[in-house]
Design an enzyme around this catalytic site. Structure first.
Site, mmCIF file in Angstrom:
data_model
loop_
_atom_site.group_PDB
_atom_site.id
_atom_site.type_symbol
_atom_site.label_atom_id
_atom_site.label_comp_id
_atom_site.label_asym_id
_atom_site.label_seq_id
_atom_site.Cartn_x
_atom_site.Cartn_y
_atom_site.Cartn_z
ATOM 1 N N ASP A 1 0.807 -1.225 0.000
ATOM 2 C CA ASP A 1 0.000 0.000 0.000
ATOM 3 C C ASP A 1 0.841 1.277 0.000
ATOM 4 O O ASP A 1 0.303 2.381 0.151
ATOM 5 C CB ASP A 1 -0.954 0.002 1.199
ATOM 6 C CG ASP A 1 -2.092 -0.980 1.004
ATOM 7 O OD1 ASP A 1 -2.629 -1.036 -0.119
ATOM 8 O OD2 ASP A 1 -2.435 -1.691 1.951
ATOM 9 N N ASP B 1 -6.689 -3.930 -5.496
ATOM 10 C CA ASP B 1 -6.324 -2.635 -4.906
ATOM 11 C C ASP B 1 -4.903 -2.219 -5.306
ATOM 12 O O ASP B 1 -4.583 -1.026 -5.382
ATOM 13 C CB ASP B 1 -6.381 -2.680 -3.371
ATOM 14 C CG ASP B 1 -7.517 -3.506 -2.804
ATOM 15 O OD1 ASP B 1 -7.935 -4.467 -3.469
ATOM 16 O OD2 ASP B 1 -7.968 -3.205 -1.695
HETATM 17 N N1 GLY Z 1 -7.331 -1.451 0.219
HETATM 18 C C1 GLY Z 1 -8.241 -1.899 1.188
HETATM 19 C C2 GLY Z 1 -9.638 -1.512 0.919
HETATM 20 O O1 GLY Z 1 -9.997 -1.076 -0.141
HETATM 21 O O2 GLY Z 1 -10.433 -1.656 1.808
#
Ligand code: GLY
Length: 412
Positions: free
Chosen positions: A128, A186
């Protein structure tokens, strides 16, 4: 000579921005001594499983689900550390609000909260990093560039590339769970940092990693109908797909709405950065899936999963809608048939989000902008709450809309 276009009424943007600036500043003042960032408000279980704090404290995912707030924490603002996957969104929102208003106080706060994330440049424990550093430092670099900002972005991009596996040709997402090499949709959002790092350094390695990742994702993660899976687990032995699952959606074969949003936005940015039409075509297919779906609501603020079991009495996810609106504004500016269709979808989403149904009054909702988002229903975490990323993409979409309108009027 120029055609006279009927003038659109943009008062909702202006009105929304005054309130947004006040909301963001109140939060900035209230939490300035905490060294934390605003994430949500506490209503029940916290979805902490992506938070480094837990790893450091050797807590497991199950432990995190037991981390229920105490009675006095309920309804209060939920803060997160700089190592949380959402840490970049609040600084990013401050940057967008500054850009939209020219208010220097917002800029001062934006710099302060961006600098808080400086230790993230040494962090390797998550994919992330793109969300965290591109939304904070990436916007700082766009609006007030300097060498330190560029150095943070390059170092972070290096660490993100450290999670790339050559035989799988993708970047690893999670380090927890029973998966072998999980890649979640994601992760497409993190590629923006890699493209930026190549621009800043002249080193094409970052770009190549991003292209490899999106190519493998497009091949393995998308279904023939244009929707995508949340998690694809690869074998570290031979690079093959072990399974296609969900973690935050309703079912493995359902379409988790925020996952669709991450995919649409991610593919669109890959088209912007590479000019390769296949990414745009896949994004358009994903857009068609969402907007032609039988469960797409009238106001275009999607249910948390397109196959959620209790539609029409199920939760909406304003974060998915805001992210898709932002991507749609971008799509409306590129070479697509009927670009106005995409802009009209985005406008409709934004008008819904700006209405009192979703847009919180100043002084309520922990001073987050939007209400009615969903973190993860399967984990019973952050259900029907504000989320910092909904606010971020809402403001980014407003900024993109403003740019489109300004460009249109200059063209005259
Ligand atoms: N990246 C985690 C979410 O979208 O909840």
């Amino acid at each position: 000579s120029c055609q006279t276009q009927p003038k659109e009424d943009y008062s909702w943007i202006k009105k929304g921005l005054d309130a947004a600036s006040a909301q963001l500043q109140l939060t900035a003042e209230e939490i300035s001594s905490t060294n934390m960032l605003p994430r949500s408000i506490r209503t029940g279980y916290d979805m902490n499983f992506l938070c480094r704090q837990l790893e450091r404290d050797s807590l497991t995912f199950k432990d995190s689900l037991r981390a229920q707030p105490t009675a006095d924490q309920l309804g209060k603002r939920r803060l997160c550390s700089v190592y949380d996957w959402t840490s970049g969104f609040y600084p990013g929102s401050l940057w967008y609000a500054y850009e939209l208003t020219g208010n220097d106080t917002l800029k001062t706060w934006a710099i302060q909260y961006t600098n808080l994330l400086n230790p993230v440049r040494y962090y390797t424990g998550t994919h992330d990093l793109g969300f965290m550093v591109n939304c904070s430092y990436g916007n700082a670099e766009r609006l007030a560039p300097n060498d330190t900002i560029a150095a943070v972005m390059k170092e972070t991009a290096d660490n993100l590339c450290g999670r790339f596996n050559d035989s799988i040709a993708a970047i690893r997402s999670w380090d927890f769970g029973t998966w072998n090499f999980p890649v979640i949709i994601d992760n497409m959002m993190n590629l923006e940092l890699l493209f930026a790092a190549t621009r800043l350094s002249g080193d094409s390695t970052f770009y190549k990693v991003a292209v490899s990742h999106v190519d493998r994702t497009m091949k393995e993660q998308y279904r023939p109908d244009g929707s995508c899976y949340h998690v694809v687990d690869y074998s570290m032995k031979d690079g093959s797909v072990r399974n296609r699952h969900t973690a935050q959606g309703y079912a493995h074969e359902s379409a988790w709405s925020r996952g669709q949003a991450w995919g649409i936005y991610g593919l669109t940015l890959c088209y912007r950065e590479t000019g390769d039409r296949k990414y745009l075509d896949q994004a358009l297919k994903a857009v068609r899936f969402m907007f032609n779906h039988k469960n797409t609501p009238e106001d275009l603020v999607f249910y948390w999963d397109m196959d959620a079991p209790n539609i029409p009495n199920d939760y909406r996810d304003a974060s998915a809608a805001a992210c898709i609106a932002s991507a749609l504004y971008e799509i409306s500016t590129v070479d697509v048939p009927e670009p106005q269709t995409y802009k009209a979808y985005a406008d409709r989403i934004m008008e819904s989000l700006a209405s009192p149904t979703y847009r919180a009054e100043l002084g309520t909702n922990g001073n987050f902008l939007l209400m009615h988002c969903v973190g993860s229903i399967p984990h019973n975490g952050e259900i029907d709450v504000p989320l910092n990323y909904a606010d971020y993409y809402f403001l980014e979409a407003l900024k993109r809309k403003r740019d489109i309108e300004q460009k249109g009027s200059k063209g005259c």
